[in-house]
Design a protein around this motif. Structure first.
Motif, PDB file in Angstrom:
ATOM      1  N   LEU A 351       0.830  -1.204   0.000  1.00  0.00           N
ATOM      2  CA  LEU A 351       0.000   0.000   0.000  1.00  0.00           C
ATOM      3  C   LEU A 351       0.865   1.254   0.000  1.00  0.00           C
ATOM      4  O   LEU A 351       0.582   2.223  -0.713  1.00  0.00           O
ATOM      5  CB  LEU A 351      -0.924   0.005   1.212  1.00  0.00           C
ATOM      6  CG  LEU A 351      -1.944  -1.134   1.327  1.00  0.00           C
ATOM      7  CD1 LEU A 351      -2.872  -0.869   2.502  1.00  0.00           C
ATOM      8  CD2 LEU A 351      -2.740  -1.302   0.051  1.00  0.00           C
ATOM      9  N   SER A 352       1.927   1.243   0.798  1.00  0.00           N
ATOM     10  CA  SER A 352       2.810   2.403   0.862  1.00  0.00           C
ATOM     11  C   SER A 352       3.419   2.707  -0.496  1.00  0.00           C
ATOM     12  O   SER A 352       3.592   3.877  -0.871  1.00  0.00           O
ATOM     13  CB  SER A 352       3.912   2.154   1.897  1.00  0.00           C
ATOM     14  OG  SER A 352       4.757   3.276   2.036  1.00  0.00           O
ATOM     15  N   ASP A 353       3.734   1.669  -1.269  1.00  0.00           N
ATOM     16  CA  ASP A 353       4.334   1.869  -2.587  1.00  0.00           C
ATOM     17  C   ASP A 353       3.358   2.462  -3.594  1.00  0.00           C
ATOM     18  O   ASP A 353       3.767   2.937  -4.649  1.00  0.00           O
ATOM     19  CB  ASP A 353       4.890   0.544  -3.124  1.00  0.00           C
ATOM     20  CG  ASP A 353       6.197   0.142  -2.465  1.00  0.00           C
ATOM     21  OD1 ASP A 353       6.787   0.980  -1.759  1.00  0.00           O
ATOM     22  OD2 ASP A 353       6.635  -1.011  -2.646  1.00  0.00           O
ATOM     23  N   THR A 354       2.056   2.414  -3.308  1.00  0.00           N
ATOM     24  CA  THR A 354       1.084   3.077  -4.176  1.00  0.00           C
ATOM     25  C   THR A 354       0.805   4.504  -3.718  1.00  0.00           C
ATOM     26  O   THR A 354      -0.007   5.202  -4.325  1.00  0.00           O
ATOM     27  CB  THR A 354      -0.253   2.310  -4.211  1.00  0.00           C
ATOM     28  OG1 THR A 354      -0.887   2.407  -2.927  1.00  0.00           O
ATOM     29  CG2 THR A 354      -0.053   0.862  -4.588  1.00  0.00           C
ATOM     30  N   GLY A 355       1.448   4.939  -2.639  1.00  0.00           N
ATOM     31  CA  GLY A 355       1.218   6.273  -2.106  1.00  0.00           C
ATOM     32  C   GLY A 355       0.257   6.304  -0.948  1.00  0.00           C
ATOM     33  O   GLY A 355       0.001   7.359  -0.373  1.00  0.00           O
ATOM     34  N   CYS A 356      -0.306   5.154  -0.578  1.00  0.00           N
ATOM     35  CA  CYS A 356      -1.239   5.078   0.545  1.00  0.00           C
ATOM     36  C   CYS A 356      -0.475   4.535   1.750  1.00  0.00           C
ATOM     37  O   CYS A 356      -0.567   3.354   2.089  1.00  0.00           O
ATOM     38  CB  CYS A 356      -2.420   4.185   0.184  1.00  0.00           C
ATOM     39  SG  CYS A 356      -3.806   4.349   1.305  1.00  0.00           S
ATOM     40  N   ASN A 357       0.287   5.400   2.385  1.00  0.00           N
ATOM     41  CA  ASN A 357       1.223   5.019   3.438  1.00  0.00           C
ATOM     42  C   ASN A 357       0.492   4.826   4.770  1.00  0.00           C
ATOM     43  O   ASN A 357      -0.085   5.771   5.307  1.00  0.00           O
ATOM     44  CB  ASN A 357       2.284   6.115   3.567  1.00  0.00           C
ATOM     45  CG  ASN A 357       3.406   5.754   4.510  1.00  0.00           C
ATOM     46  OD1 ASN A 357       3.357   4.750   5.213  1.00  0.00           O
ATOM     47  ND2 ASN A 357       4.439   6.588   4.535  1.00  0.00           N
ATOM     48  N   PRO A 358       0.515   3.620   5.352  1.00  0.00           N
ATOM     49  CA  PRO A 358      -0.171   3.414   6.638  1.00  0.00           C
ATOM     50  C   PRO A 358       0.445   4.172   7.808  1.00  0.00           C
ATOM     51  O   PRO A 358      -0.226   4.385   8.818  1.00  0.00           O
ATOM     52  CB  PRO A 358      -0.050   1.897   6.864  1.00  0.00           C
ATOM     53  CG  PRO A 358       0.187   1.315   5.505  1.00  0.00           C
ATOM     54  CD  PRO A 358       1.001   2.346   4.780  1.00  0.00           C
ATOM     55  N   VAL A 359       1.714   4.580   7.698  1.00  0.00           N
ATOM     56  CA  VAL A 359       2.394   5.191   8.844  1.00  0.00           C
ATOM     57  C   VAL A 359       1.715   6.478   9.310  1.00  0.00           C
ATOM     58  O   VAL A 359       1.451   6.642  10.511  1.00  0.00           O
ATOM     59  CB  VAL A 359       3.888   5.420   8.536  1.00  0.00           C
ATOM     60  CG1 VAL A 359       4.527   6.345   9.567  1.00  0.00           C
ATOM     61  CG2 VAL A 359       4.630   4.082   8.509  1.00  0.00           C
ATOM     62  N   PRO A 360       1.418   7.457   8.433  1.00  0.00           N
ATOM     63  CA  PRO A 360       0.734   8.660   8.929  1.00  0.00           C
ATOM     64  C   PRO A 360      -0.616   8.364   9.569  1.00  0.00           C
ATOM     65  O   PRO A 360      -1.008   9.023  10.536  1.00  0.00           O
ATOM     66  CB  PRO A 360       0.579   9.516   7.664  1.00  0.00           C
ATOM     67  CG  PRO A 360       1.657   9.053   6.748  1.00  0.00           C
ATOM     68  CD  PRO A 360       1.772   7.584   7.004  1.00  0.00           C
TER      69      PRO A 360
END
Length: 507
Positions: A351-360
């Motif tokens: 998901l992070s690699d698509t720009g939908c970063n779970p961290v924030p």
């Protein structure tokens, strides 16, 4: 500053960096790219057993060294508390979490709650109350009541403190007796108790839940359940964004009964990934984690059940932030909960690699509890829960396992580092010129990645599908989900072949 902790922390560290937050790391591998991404890295040499050992005043146990390293990092951070975030493996070592808590908030469940969230009893109750199915699962202390009544080939033997599919075995002969309640020693997981779980055939999926509680309900950082099908924060569009960009949604995005994301007052399904099966990607064990791809759409009723699961996690346990749920979607369309992982999971990188970063999203859920972490709290005010720096799309990753014994010297390591960083990561790092790293057959060498982000990629996928059909491969040529899947898997295979050729070996 944050501290990322896990058996392999690189993907979590990279996603923290994408949020423009300083980070230090504790992990086992200390790969080249991890060391380049993090401000500092501390290595735990023997992850399987040493983290369980309590620190002593006279010896230099790993936990004592972690304690000292955390204190040094706090001192460098103007003596502000150092919050820590868990990746894979931390949930199995409560003593390690206790050490981390001495130096700042642990942004995850405390050890007592971690044990509850990893218990068979909890999974069974949550599945029933959220409308998910749950396979018959028998803890080690209950084996005596089912001894002699298990059918071979339909049961998995799973380590109680497992991660990444290590140690999972399919029973092909008589079930173990009551006295055989421990899995044999695995070279990476150790000898440990096991439980039995009914084998459910179907698509193995990884669900990324963000549990945020009522403070964010219906507001910024959530995806209201009543939004249009497939709607998502900008940069988290998955198949829907590709269909929209191309101007043609025929077979390429969610249908009117599907969604890529969904939200409720207490939780958000940030995305769902599908894990590669043994038929897709080589691996040393049948159920080991091979990689995954996504985000993929699910039926709306399945999303509703997953949201109910997220809501229950908050209402019953007070869980906050990232939660991974391993589920199986069977051929009849039923969704089965297998287990919960209350930390960063390997599939979250997709998901992070698509720009939908779970961290924030995770940090936003924990923001009210970051007392004393002034510099981090200030930084979070400028980090939106839904980053917009990339256009969405699809992403995939796969673990390249050594097909035979492989030696990686400094020249080979430099060759790996010269490959595109968005395609090859978790790069091994030799200690010195005369001391190459030796990987036995079946051990992970690195990770390869691929993305489909643009209209050009989408058109290429469809052209490839048409070529497959004309070549007499109709299954590989399906336009839509299977077409994207085949295309991105081929990209991973091409990159993996480059890696193995560079290292002087092949599959």
């Amino acid at each position: 500053m944050l501290c990322a902790v896990g058996f392999s922390a690189r993907s979590l560290v990279q996603s923290i960096r994408r949020a423009n937050i300083d980070v230090v790391a504790i992990d086992h591998f200390c790969d080249q790219d991890l060391c380049a991404l993090a401000d500092d890295v501390f290595r735990i040499p023997s992850w399987c057993t040493s983290p369980c050992s309590a620190p002593t005043r006279t010896g230099n146990s790993p936990l004592l060294e972690v304690d000292r390293q955390m204190a040094a990092w706090v001192a460098k951070n103007e003596n502000q508390p150092l919050p820590s975030v868990a990746a894979g493996g931390v949930e199995n070592f409560p003593a390690l979490v206790e050490v981390l808590q001495r130096h700042g908030p642990f942004l995850g469940p405390p050890p007592e709650l971690m044990r509850d969230l990893r218990s068979v009893e909890t999974w069974k109750i949550l599945a029933a109350e959220s409308g998910l199915r749950f396979p018959t699962t028998v803890a080690s202390h209950e084996w005596d009541r089912i001894e002699g009544r298990l059918q071979a080939g339909r049961w998995l033997l799973k380590p109680e403190n497992g991660a990444g599919g290590l140690g999972i075995q399919l029973l092909t002969g008589p079930a173990p007796s009551v006295t055989e309640r421990r899995l044999p020693c695995d070279d990476r997981m150790g000898d440990q108790p096991a439980f039995l779980q009914e084998f459910i055939p179907g698509r193995p999926l990884g669900v990324v839940l963000i549990v945020h509680g009522p403070s964010q309900g219906g507001g910024k950082g959530t995806v209201p359940a009543a939004t249009a099908v497939g709607a998502a924060p900008e940069g988290c569009g998955g198949l829907r964004s590709l269909a929209t960009d191309s101007g043609d949604s025929s077979g390429s995005g969610p249908t009117d009964g599907e969604a890529v994301q969904a939200g409720s007052p207490y939780s958000t399904v940030l995305g769902v990934t599908e894990s590669w099966a043994a038929a897709d990607w080589p691996g040393p064990r049948p159920f080991i984690y091979r990689g995954s791809w996504g985000p993929i759409p699910l039926p709306r009723n399945a999303m509703d059940r997953l949201l109910r699961l997220g809501d229950l996690l908050y209402q019953r346990f007070g869980v906050l932030g990232m939660m991974g749920a391993d589920v199986v979607l069977d051929p009849a369309g039923d969704m089965w909960l297998l287990e919960l992982n209350p930390r960063w999971t390997a599939g979250m990188e997709v998901l992070s690699d698509t720009g939908c970063n779970p961290v924030p999203w995770h940090l936003a859920a924990w923001a009210p509890r970051l007392v004393g972490c002034d510099s981090l709290a200030s930084r979070l005010r400028h980090v939106p829960p839904s980053p917009t720096s990339t256009p969405g799309g699809l992403a995939a990753k796969a673990v390249v396992y050594a097909p035979a014994q492989v030696h990686v010297d400094q020249n080979a390591a430099a060759g790996l580092a010269a490959l595109p960083g968005d395609q090859v990561c978790d790069l091994p790092r030799p200690l010195s010129a005369g001391h190459p790293i030796t990987f036995d057959a079946g051990h992970p060498l690195c990770t390869v990645k691929a993305t489909i982000r643009t209209t050009e990629d989408l058109v290429g996928s469809r052209r490839g599908a048409a070529a497959d059909r004309s070549a007499g491969n109709p299954q590989d040529g399906m336009v839509g989900l299977d077409g994207f899947r085949a295309r991105i898997l081929q990209r991973l295979r091409t990159t993996a072949a480059q890696v193995l050729q560079l290292l002087g070996t092949t599959v």
